[in-house]
Design an enzyme around this catalytic site. Structure first.
Site, PDB file in Angstrom:
ATOM      1  N   HIS A  18       0.826  -1.207   0.000  1.00 29.42           N
ATOM      2  CA  HIS A  18       0.000   0.000   0.000  1.00 29.42           C
ATOM      3  C   HIS A  18       0.862   1.258   0.000  1.00 29.42           C
ATOM      4  O   HIS A  18       0.517   2.261  -0.623  1.00 29.42           O
ATOM      5  CB  HIS A  18      -0.924  -0.005   1.220  1.00 29.42           C
ATOM      6  N   ASP A 110      -5.583   6.122   2.009  1.00 35.48           N
ATOM      7  CA  ASP A 110      -5.910   4.776   1.549  1.00 35.48           C
ATOM      8  C   ASP A 110      -7.333   4.452   2.002  1.00 35.48           C
ATOM      9  O   ASP A 110      -7.658   4.595   3.185  1.00 35.48           O
ATOM     10  CB  ASP A 110      -4.924   3.775   2.162  1.00 35.48           C
ATOM     11  N   THR A 132      -5.109   1.621  -4.269  1.00 34.93           N
ATOM     12  CA  THR A 132      -3.843   1.038  -4.714  1.00 34.93           C
ATOM     13  C   THR A 132      -4.057  -0.098  -5.706  1.00 34.93           C
ATOM     14  O   THR A 132      -3.104  -0.553  -6.339  1.00 34.93           O
ATOM     15  CB  THR A 132      -3.039   0.524  -3.508  1.00 34.93           C
ATOM     16  N   GLN A 333      11.618  -5.395  -6.505  1.00 36.67           N
ATOM     17  CA  GLN A 333      10.724  -6.156  -7.386  1.00 36.67           C
ATOM     18  C   GLN A 333      10.402  -5.360  -8.641  1.00 36.67           C
ATOM     19  O   GLN A 333       9.290  -4.919  -8.845  1.00 36.67           O
ATOM     20  CB  GLN A 333       9.439  -6.499  -6.640  1.00 36.67           C
ATOM     21  N   ASN A 344       0.839  -4.798  -7.180  1.00 30.93           N
ATOM     22  CA  ASN A 344       2.213  -4.308  -7.276  1.00 30.93           C
ATOM     23  C   ASN A 344       3.066  -5.213  -8.149  1.00 30.93           C
ATOM     24  O   ASN A 344       4.027  -4.770  -8.777  1.00 30.93           O
ATOM     25  CB  ASN A 344       2.844  -4.184  -5.885  1.00 30.93           C
ATOM     26  N   ASP A 363      -7.254  -9.543  -4.667  1.00 38.52           N
ATOM     27  CA  ASP A 363      -7.325  -9.041  -6.043  1.00 38.52           C
ATOM     28  C   ASP A 363      -6.603  -9.927  -7.040  1.00 38.52           C
ATOM     29  O   ASP A 363      -6.731  -9.740  -8.253  1.00 38.52           O
ATOM     30  CB  ASP A 363      -6.745  -7.624  -6.115  1.00 38.52           C
TER      31      ASP A 363
END
Length: 448
Positions: A18, A110, A132, A333, A344, A363
């Site tokens: 996040h 958020d 996000t 990453q 992400n 998700d």
């Protein structure tokens, strides 16, 4: 006299996945002369291995300063206490910043922390919700929140019509939401929308060209603007010259080890494997993944958190040659091939890297379906009846995207999306225009 146009207080949920996108958005705002203060919890700051030097960071309390979420015991207890204590300490921070001569104009929060809207209203501040996740996932959670989608799906719900999508959606896209302490988690995901009718902006970590249909639909409900993708600028438009890494990490990245090893590998020859900062694989799945990687005969860089290392097959690390593969506890990453497909992880879209997905929960099933069927830049590794992806499947998927002729379209599409992502954040692109509009709005309410 200050050169800042405005002052944004950024309130992320205290988790790596996040904070990363909100930090990157902050850097974009800062490049446009918006002062940034990131407010995160005292415990989260204690766990940081790296802190960015380019933005100001302040501590608030979630009520669990010694242990954060783990100290709370349950997610419900954590969220409940965070609302109570966080509202109070965030208010004190806003007052402190006002007294320091550079008052806050806007709270970007958020949606896992919807109470931030009330704090913003109490101070007469603009508020912006920052999702996000991508818009397709947000759309599904919205319709769960509204009761249009019932969870859990029944056996008759193999395909479900969801407004905003042109075709029916496989129920498995969100069925895996139920693999966590379901009711309360799903309630929290729905609560992201509880205060959205009071916000001035809804910011989505995606770009318009990637999700035109669903963004057009959701824009009729909320004041949505796409501002992504939110990865370091050096991998996109290169306009932020020093922006090469996220710069804020719970885990200590083994950057030098990773880069030294990668520099000795041929271009486009390495499979990068990561399941993020939260996902825990079963020991049986870890074993299948290990042998699938080894049997694929491709070089691989595998991130295995220290808490997960005991699940590796016996003697696997000892028998792994340095030429063949590298296993590290954490790595920046930014070069993904094999992924759990949290949003992400979909950094791969921005980097033109084809993907093999193994979605676990939340998700991830939705993202995996989009990667495979909509954006056509990856494949999904199928589970067996026990819910395990076997080594033969892993080996086959890796070979397809890395080597085989039928993976050529996947590799070409990956490059196409990379170019679109770069154009979106570059000067005059769809996301850049939205960020400029956001900054212009902040200027109109800045102190004179």
């Amino acid at each position: 006299m200050t050169t800042h146009k405005a002052h944004c207080l950024i309130l992320p949920f205290p988790g790596q996945g996040h904070i990363n996108p909100m930090l990157q958005f902050s850097k974009r705002l800062q490049s446009k002369r918006v002062k940034i203060t990131i407010a995160t919890t005292k415990y989260f700051l204690k766990t940081m291995q790296e802190l960015p030097t380019s933005v100001s960071i302040e501590a608030i309390s979630d009520g669990y300063d010694d242990g954060g979420f783990h100290q709370a015991g349950t997610f419900v207890a954590y969220i409940t206490r965070f609302k109570e204590v966080g509202s109070d300490t965030l208010s004190h921070l806003i007052q402190k910043l006002a007294n320091s001569g550079c008052p806050v104009n806007c709270i970007v929060y958020d949606p896992f922390l919807p109470w931030a809207v009330e704090v913003a209203k109490n101070f007469g501040l603009i508020s912006a919700a920052f999702f996000t996740q991508n818009c397709a996932v947000d759309n599904i959670y919205y319709h769960v929140h509204k009761g249009v989608i019932k969870l859990p799906p029944t056996q008759n719900d193999e395909e479900i019509l969801i407004p905003g999508f042109s075709s029916s959606i496989d129920a498995s896209m969100y069925l895996l939401l139920l693999l966590v302490p379901a009711e309360r988690i799903i309630e929290m995901l729905g609560n992201q929308f509880s205060n959205l009718d009071k916000v001035d902006w809804v910011l989505i970590n995606s770009f318009y060209e990637l999700e035109k249909e669903v963004i057009d639909y959701m824009s009729k409900i909320y004041p949505i603007k796409t501002i992504g993708p939110t990865i370091p600028s050096m991998y996109l438009d290169k306009r932020l010259h020093e922006d090469k890494e996220y710069g804020l990490s719970v885990f200590k990245p083994m950057t030098n080890e990773c880069l030294n090893w990668l520099n000795h590998q041929p271009i486009n020859s390495v499979v990068y494997v990561s399941f993020g900062s939260i996902t825990n694989l079963e020991a049986e799945q870890m074993e299948e993944l290990a042998w699938g990687l080894k049997n694929s005969n491709n070089n691989f860089l595998w991130v295995v958190r220290s808490t997960e290392e005991s699940k590796l097959p016996k003697n696997f690390l000892e028998e792994l040659t340095i030429e063949k593969g590298l296993v590290v506890s954490w790595c920046p990453q930014l070069q993904n091939v094999f992924s759990t497909t949290g949003w992400n992880s979909t950094e791969a879209i921005c980097l033109g890297v084809p993907m093999v997905t193994m979605p676990q929960w939340s998700d991830q099933p939705t993202n995996a379906k989009l990667v495979k069927d909509v954006w056509e830049m990856g494949v999904k590794a199928k589970q067996d009846e026990k819910g395990i992806v076997r080594r033969e499947v892993i080996e086959e998927c890796i070979k397809l995207v890395m080597e085989e002729e039928k993976g050529k379209l996947i590799r070409e599409n990956a490059k196409k999306w990379k170019e679109m992502a770069r154009n979106a954040v570059d000067e005059g692109g769809s996301s850049d225009k939205n960020i400029e509009e956001f900054v212009s709005k902040l200027m109109t309410i800045s102190p004179k």
